[in-house]
Scaffold this motif. Structure first.
Motif, short mmCIF file in Angstrom:
data_model
loop_
_atom_site.label_atom_id
_atom_site.label_comp_id
_atom_site.label_asym_id
_atom_site.label_seq_id
_atom_site.Cartn_x
_atom_site.Cartn_y
_atom_site.Cartn_z
N PHE A 1 27.04 40.76 -21.47
CA PHE A 1 27.94 41.65 -22.18
C PHE A 1 27.35 42.06 -23.53
O PHE A 1 27.87 42.94 -24.19
CB PHE A 1 29.32 41.02 -22.36
CG PHE A 1 30.16 41.07 -21.11
CD1 PHE A 1 30.60 42.29 -20.61
CD2 PHE A 1 30.50 39.92 -20.44
CE1 PHE A 1 31.37 42.36 -19.46
CE2 PHE A 1 31.26 39.97 -19.29
CZ PHE A 1 31.70 41.18 -18.80
N THR B 1 24.65 43.63 -23.71
CA THR B 1 24.15 44.97 -23.38
C THR B 1 24.91 45.47 -22.14
O THR B 1 24.37 45.52 -21.04
CB THR B 1 22.63 44.95 -23.11
OG1 THR B 1 22.36 43.98 -22.09
CG2 THR B 1 21.84 44.61 -24.36
N PRO B 2 26.19 45.82 -22.31
CA PRO B 2 26.99 46.25 -21.16
C PRO B 2 26.49 47.56 -20.57
O PRO B 2 25.82 48.34 -21.23
CB PRO B 2 28.39 46.41 -21.76
CG PRO B 2 28.16 46.68 -23.21
CD PRO B 2 26.92 45.92 -23.58
N GLU C 1 28.49 49.91 -19.73
CA GLU C 1 29.33 50.94 -20.33
C GLU C 1 30.35 50.27 -21.24
O GLU C 1 30.76 49.13 -20.99
CB GLU C 1 30.06 51.73 -19.24
CG GLU C 1 30.86 52.90 -19.74
CD GLU C 1 31.47 53.73 -18.62
OE1 GLU C 1 32.38 54.52 -18.94
OE2 GLU C 1 31.07 53.59 -17.45
N THR C 2 30.75 50.97 -22.30
CA THR C 2 31.82 50.51 -23.19
C THR C 2 32.86 51.61 -23.27
O THR C 2 32.53 52.76 -23.51
CB THR C 2 31.29 50.17 -24.60
OG1 THR C 2 30.31 49.14 -24.48
CG2 THR C 2 32.42 49.70 -25.50
N GLU D 1 34.17 46.33 -22.37
CA GLU D 1 32.74 46.35 -22.03
C GLU D 1 32.64 46.07 -20.54
O GLU D 1 33.29 45.16 -20.02
CB GLU D 1 31.99 45.28 -22.81
CG GLU D 1 32.01 45.51 -24.30
CD GLU D 1 31.42 44.35 -25.07
OE1 GLU D 1 31.55 43.19 -24.63
OE2 GLU D 1 30.84 44.60 -26.13
N ASP E 1 37.24 42.54 -22.17
CA ASP E 1 38.11 43.37 -22.98
C ASP E 1 38.47 42.69 -24.29
O ASP E 1 38.77 41.49 -24.29
CB ASP E 1 39.42 43.67 -22.23
CG ASP E 1 39.18 44.28 -20.87
OD1 ASP E 1 38.30 45.16 -20.75
OD2 ASP E 1 39.88 43.89 -19.92
#
Length: 128
Positions: free
Chosen positions: A9, A11-12, A14-15, A25, A37
């Motif tokens: 998380f 480097t997720p 998408e955020t 995330e 979340d």
């Protein structure tokens, strides 16, 4: 396909922002979506996600672990309750939710739909 896959998380993939009240995330592992979340005090689904989702209540199921904080759920059928730190819960579609207290609520959600907290125009007809 490899039998081992991991992501962080940190480097997720998408955020997704909840306006000024937190973010989701997202990482995807072999087609399975996992969200981490962060809901800030004052966050409420009907205020911070409904405008994005375009539905009256949240239409995503959830199966999650609460890392910290507390969340209250109000189901469309009138059932309601709180879930707090170190608890696991399953919530069906058709609910509102909000942070209880003055601490952020952090949840790791293994059951949300991939379209959770996406603007309605990006979901191409699906509901989040």
């Amino acid at each position: 396909m490899s039998s081992l896959e991991s992501k962080s998380f940190s480097t997720p993939d998408e955020t997704r922002s909840f306006a000024d009240k937190g973010a989701a995330e997202m990482v995807v592992l072999d087609g399975n979506t996992v969200f981490k979340d962060r809901f800030e005090p004052g966050w409420r689904w009907s205020e911070h996600v409904r405008p994005l989702a375009g539905t009256t209540t949240c239409q995503s199921p959830h199966m999650f672990y609460v890392v910290s904080g507390r969340m209250h759920f109000l189901m469309d059928d009138g059932a309601e309750g709180d879930v707090g730190a170190n608890e696991v819960a399953r919530i069906e579609p058709g609910h509102d939710a909000w942070v209880v207290g003055s601490d952020p609520c952090i949840i790791v959600d293994f059951g949300a739909t991939a379209t959770f907290a996406l603007p309605a125009q990006r979901t191409a007809g699906t509901k989040a």
